[in-house]
Scaffold this motif. Structure first.
Motif, PDB file in Angstrom:
ATOM      1  N   GLU A 143       4.017   6.047   1.610  1.00 27.47           N
ATOM      2  CA  GLU A 143       3.266   5.301   2.599  1.00 27.47           C
ATOM      3  C   GLU A 143       3.155   6.090   3.892  1.00 27.47           C
ATOM      4  OE1 GLU A 143       3.226   0.790   4.484  1.00 27.47           O
ATOM      5  OE2 GLU A 143       4.728   1.362   2.986  1.00 27.47           O
TER       6      GLU A 143
ATOM      7  N   ALA B 264       5.291  10.381   6.187  1.00 23.40           N
ATOM      8  CA  ALA B 264       6.071   9.661   7.194  1.00 23.40           C
ATOM      9  C   ALA B 264       5.595   9.972   8.611  1.00 23.40           C
ATOM     10  CB  ALA B 264       7.553  10.009   7.045  1.00 23.40           C
TER      11      ALA B 264
ATOM     12  N   GLU C 136      -3.592   4.118   3.034  1.00 23.09           N
ATOM     13  CA  GLU C 136      -2.227   3.880   3.507  1.00 23.09           C
ATOM     14  C   GLU C 136      -1.158   4.644   2.737  1.00 23.09           C
ATOM     15  OE1 GLU C 136      -2.014  -0.443   3.494  1.00 23.09           O
ATOM     16  OE2 GLU C 136      -2.683  -0.422   5.600  1.00 23.09           O
ATOM     17  N   ARG C 137      -1.553   5.337   1.650  1.00 19.02           N
ATOM     18  CA  ARG C 137      -0.560   6.072   0.854  1.00 19.02           C
ATOM     19  C   ARG C 137      -1.108   7.439   0.453  1.00 19.02           C
ATOM     20  NH1 ARG C 137       3.497   2.704  -0.426  1.00 19.02           N
ATOM     21  NH2 ARG C 137       4.462   4.184  -1.830  1.00 19.02           N
TER      22      ARG C 137
ATOM     23  N   GLU D 284       3.344   6.255   7.676  1.00 24.32           N
ATOM     24  CA  GLU D 284       4.218   5.394   8.472  1.00 24.32           C
ATOM     25  C   GLU D 284       4.008   5.501   9.981  1.00 24.32           C
ATOM     26  OE1 GLU D 284       8.256   6.026   7.289  1.00 24.32           O
ATOM     27  OE2 GLU D 284       7.812   5.645   5.181  1.00 24.32           O
TER      28      GLU D 284
END
Length: 196
Positions: free
Chosen positions: A193, A79, A168-169, A195
């Motif tokens: 993910e 995050a 992205e993850r 963020e």
């Protein structure tokens, strides 16, 4: 430190690692480049394209009960982290037996993320072998009787330059290695993910 976490017990365990995964189109781009090698070197033990990943921390065999400890801090890390711009580039081998594709792009950011991931693992009291990161994506392994195939495919891929993609993850992955005679398969235990 908690001894139950450090050494696997006779109860339920799982083999775990933390990784990034290229998107499907980036993997397919490399797979197209490998088509001739798949045909020319059928005796290599080729990794399944859906299992291609970049390992940030290999934790080995853990008691299943230890895995939930990792979830909250890894979720918080994702995050607070932005996606990384990476690419698959070139090729090489480890010990003449393991064929890999190299990683290019924001490699410094990849090293920083790896350091943060490994700090979380240590803070959770989980012992693991903290080897230096050599960013790569494992493609195949040769049989002991034929190490030259790996060298030949690596030479073919030396000039490969894949497109840039976003990681992205963050993935917490389990594998079935050592759990039977069949091929190794991986599955996401959970992923988060980025963020920021």
């Amino acid at each position: 430190m908690n001894d139950q976490i450090q050494s696997p017990s006779a109860t339920a365990t799982t083999r775990v690692f933390i990784a990034l995964a290229p998107p499907d189109d980036a993997k397919e781009e490399l797979a197209r480049e490998l088509r001739a090698s798949y045909r020319a070197y059928p005796d290599l033990r080729w990794n399944r394209i859906e299992d291609w990943h970049i390992t940030l921390a290999f934790l080995g065999e853990l008691p299943v009960a230890a895995v939930p400890l990792l979830r909250p801090p890894l979720a918080a890390l994702a995050a607070a982290h932005r996606p990384l711009e990476l690419a698959l580039r070139g090729s090489g081998h480890f010990d003449r037996r393991v064929l890999w594709s190299g990683i290019d792009g924001e490699v410094e950011g990849l090293h920083l993320l790896t350091s943060q991931v490994r700090t979380i693992v240590r803070e959770c009291g989980i012992a693991f072998e903290d080897r230096p990161l050599r960013p790569h994506l494992t493609l195949a392994r040769s049989r002991r009787s034929d190490p030259s195939s790996t060298l030949e495919v690596a030479a073919v891929l030396t000039e490969f330059t894949g497109r840039t993609w976003r990681a992205e993850r963050l993935h917490l992955v389990g594998s079935n290695i050592g759990r039977g005679p069949g091929p190794i398969h991986y599955r996401d235990i959970e992923s988060w993910e980025f963020e920021k």
